[in-house]
Scaffold this motif. Structure first.
Motif, PDB file in Angstrom:
ATOM      1  N   GLU A 128      60.601 -25.954 -18.483  1.00  0.00           N
ATOM      2  CA  GLU A 128      59.142 -25.796 -18.402  1.00  0.00           C
ATOM      3  C   GLU A 128      58.650 -26.552 -17.177  1.00  0.00           C
ATOM      4  N   VAL A 129      57.987 -25.843 -16.292  1.00  0.00           N
ATOM      5  CA  VAL A 129      57.613 -26.384 -14.990  1.00  0.00           C
ATOM      6  C   VAL A 129      56.096 -26.375 -14.844  1.00  0.00           C
ATOM      7  N   ASN A 130      55.571 -27.471 -14.374  1.00  0.00           N
ATOM      8  CA  ASN A 130      54.155 -27.529 -14.009  1.00  0.00           C
ATOM      9  C   ASN A 130      54.024 -26.954 -12.605  1.00  0.00           C
ATOM     10  N   PHE A 131      53.739 -25.677 -12.534  1.00  0.00           N
ATOM     11  CA  PHE A 131      53.714 -24.948 -11.272  1.00  0.00           C
ATOM     12  C   PHE A 131      52.365 -25.148 -10.598  1.00  0.00           C
ATOM     13  N   ALA A 132      52.375 -25.884  -9.489  1.00  0.00           N
ATOM     14  CA  ALA A 132      51.151 -26.115  -8.709  1.00  0.00           C
ATOM     15  C   ALA A 132      51.159 -25.181  -7.504  1.00  0.00           C
ATOM     16  N   GLY A 137      42.255 -20.328  -1.550  1.00  0.00           N
ATOM     17  CA  GLY A 137      41.748 -21.588  -1.040  1.00  0.00           C
ATOM     18  C   GLY A 137      41.522 -22.662  -2.082  1.00  0.00           C
ATOM     19  N   GLU A 138      41.974 -22.427  -3.307  1.00  0.00           N
ATOM     20  CA  GLU A 138      41.762 -23.377  -4.401  1.00  0.00           C
ATOM     21  C   GLU A 138      43.098 -23.822  -4.977  1.00  0.00           C
ATOM     22  N   LYS A 139      43.202 -25.127  -5.291  1.00  0.00           N
ATOM     23  CA  LYS A 139      44.426 -25.653  -5.888  1.00  0.00           C
ATOM     24  C   LYS A 139      44.418 -25.419  -7.394  1.00  0.00           C
ATOM     25  N   LYS A 140      45.510 -24.872  -7.900  1.00  0.00           N
ATOM     26  CA  LYS A 140      45.634 -24.584  -9.329  1.00  0.00           C
ATOM     27  C   LYS A 140      47.023 -24.992  -9.801  1.00  0.00           C
ATOM     28  N   ASN A 141      47.178 -25.077 -11.107  1.00  0.00           N
ATOM     29  CA  ASN A 141      48.508 -25.300 -11.668  1.00  0.00           C
ATOM     30  C   ASN A 141      48.578 -24.707 -13.067  1.00  0.00           C
ATOM     31  N   ALA A 142      49.802 -24.430 -13.497  1.00  0.00           N
ATOM     32  CA  ALA A 142      50.018 -23.795 -14.791  1.00  0.00           C
ATOM     33  C   ALA A 142      51.408 -24.167 -15.292  1.00  0.00           C
ATOM     34  N   LEU A 143      51.548 -24.254 -16.610  1.00  0.00           N
ATOM     35  CA  LEU A 143      52.842 -24.506 -17.224  1.00  0.00           C
ATOM     36  C   LEU A 143      53.546 -23.174 -17.450  1.00  0.00           C
ATOM     37  N   VAL A 144      54.717 -23.027 -16.863  1.00  0.00           N
ATOM     38  CA  VAL A 144      55.478 -21.789 -16.986  1.00  0.00           C
ATOM     39  C   VAL A 144      56.919 -22.113 -17.365  1.00  0.00           C
ATOM     40  N   LYS A 145      57.610 -21.111 -17.899  1.00  0.00           N
ATOM     41  CA  LYS A 145      59.001 -21.279 -18.306  1.00  0.00           C
ATOM     42  C   LYS A 145      59.917 -20.455 -17.407  1.00  0.00           C
ATOM     43  N   ILE A 146      61.089 -21.015 -17.151  1.00  0.00           N
ATOM     44  CA  ILE A 146      62.093 -20.318 -16.356  1.00  0.00           C
ATOM     45  C   ILE A 146      63.473 -20.667 -16.901  1.00  0.00           C
ATOM     46  N   GLN A 209      52.674 -30.598  -6.550  1.00  0.00           N
ATOM     47  CA  GLN A 209      51.470 -31.077  -7.236  1.00  0.00           C
ATOM     48  C   GLN A 209      50.716 -32.082  -6.386  1.00  0.00           C
ATOM     49  N   SER A 210      49.418 -31.941  -6.355  1.00  0.00           N
ATOM     50  CA  SER A 210      48.562 -32.888  -5.650  1.00  0.00           C
ATOM     51  C   SER A 210      47.871 -33.790  -6.653  1.00  0.00           C
ATOM     52  N   PRO A 216      48.178 -30.331 -16.396  1.00  0.00           N
ATOM     53  CA  PRO A 216      48.063 -29.645 -17.686  1.00  0.00           C
ATOM     54  C   PRO A 216      48.877 -30.306 -18.779  1.00  0.00           C
ATOM     55  N   TRP A 217      49.680 -31.328 -18.442  1.00  0.00           N
ATOM     56  CA  TRP A 217      50.457 -32.009 -19.485  1.00  0.00           C
ATOM     57  C   TRP A 217      49.541 -32.741 -20.456  1.00  0.00           C
ATOM     58  N   ASN A 218      48.299 -33.047 -20.023  1.00  0.00           N
ATOM     59  CA  ASN A 218      47.405 -33.811 -20.880  1.00  0.00           C
ATOM     60  C   ASN A 218      47.106 -33.089 -22.187  1.00  0.00           C
TER      61      ASN A 218
END
Length: 241
Positions: A128-132, A137-146, A209-210, A216-218
């Motif tokens: 499970e990766v916190n994909f940033a 033009g906007e910074k985002k992140n999401a938890l995804v599985k690989i 990650q910045s 999203p781990w919170n």
């Protein structure tokens, strides 16, 4: 001019158009360049998808036809596991995308290593990766599985340790009953023999990650890992959809 005018009386509109073009526009070699249309602003379907792509879409309806077109393509993707490009893993740069239908049919990313250039099928692990990422033009992140093989797992964890999702071994009924009796727990205690949990190892810093992006781990909830039988059942369900 008089001859052409007299001939035009016996022509249909298309023949008149060709006659005028040939007599007044295409008199010299190379004049056909004047008829070429400007294609600098042309866009293909692929161009529209690239310009309006979203890794994750919300439930709202897009307001433009380009965004609606990209959203329709997104809805056809399979978003349980990702396909990754680990070619720049030493620079901590990992690209991820969702799977397409053909990859689901072949098992790529689920029964075959999720690295784009790897076809290993044995000893796959789910990460499970916190994909940033940066989008519009906007910074985002999401938890995804690989799902990756051992070699590709080392590449994924080259710079930061990711969270591995594991499945607990089944406890024997007698041992579990003995532990419950020893602890004095009631019958309403949840059974743990079939539970799935994550390992205690979490990633230290997400990929790309910045510090300004909220992690999203919170608000993270444990991810359940399916057994191979459950994976195969879901795989067949996807094929029948």
């Amino acid at each position: 001019m008089t001859t052409l005018r007299s001939q035009m009386r016996y022509m249909n509109p298309y023949d008149i158009h060709k006659a005028l073009i040939n007599d007044y526009v295409l008199k010299r070699p190379g004049d056909t360049k004047l008829l070429q249309r400007d294609g600098s602003k042309d866009r293909t379907d692929h161009d529209v998808l690239r310009q309006n792509h979203r890794f994750l879409w919300d439930e709202s309806t897009p307001d433009t036809w380009e965004a609606q077109f990209a959203k329709k393509y997104y809805d056809k993707l399979f978003k349980e596991y990702c396909i990754g490009d680990l070619s720049l893993f030493k620079d901590n740069k990992i690209a991820l995308r969702w799977r397409i239908e053909q990859e689901v049919i072949t098992g790529k990313g689920q029964f075959i290593c999720g690295n784009k250039k790897c076809m290993e099928k044995e000893e796959l692990k789910t990460w499970e990766v916190n994909f940033a990422y940066r989008e519009q033009g906007e910074k985002k992140n999401a938890l995804v599985k690989i799902r990756l093989c051992p070699d590709c797992s080392r590449k994924l964890n080259y710079c930061t340790k990711k969270r591995e999702v594991k499945r607990l071994e089944r406890r024997k009924h007698g041992k579990h009953k003995k532990e419950k009796k020893k602890r004095g727990e009631g019958e309403d205690v949840a059974q743990t023999s079939d539970s799935r949990v994550e390992s205690d190892t979490e990633e230290e810093s997400p990929v790309g990650q910045s510090d300004t992006v909220e992690s999203p781990w919170n608000n993270h909830k444990p991810v359940e890992v399916k057994s191979r039988e459950e994976e195969m059942e879901d795989y067949l369900q996807d094929l029948l959809l």
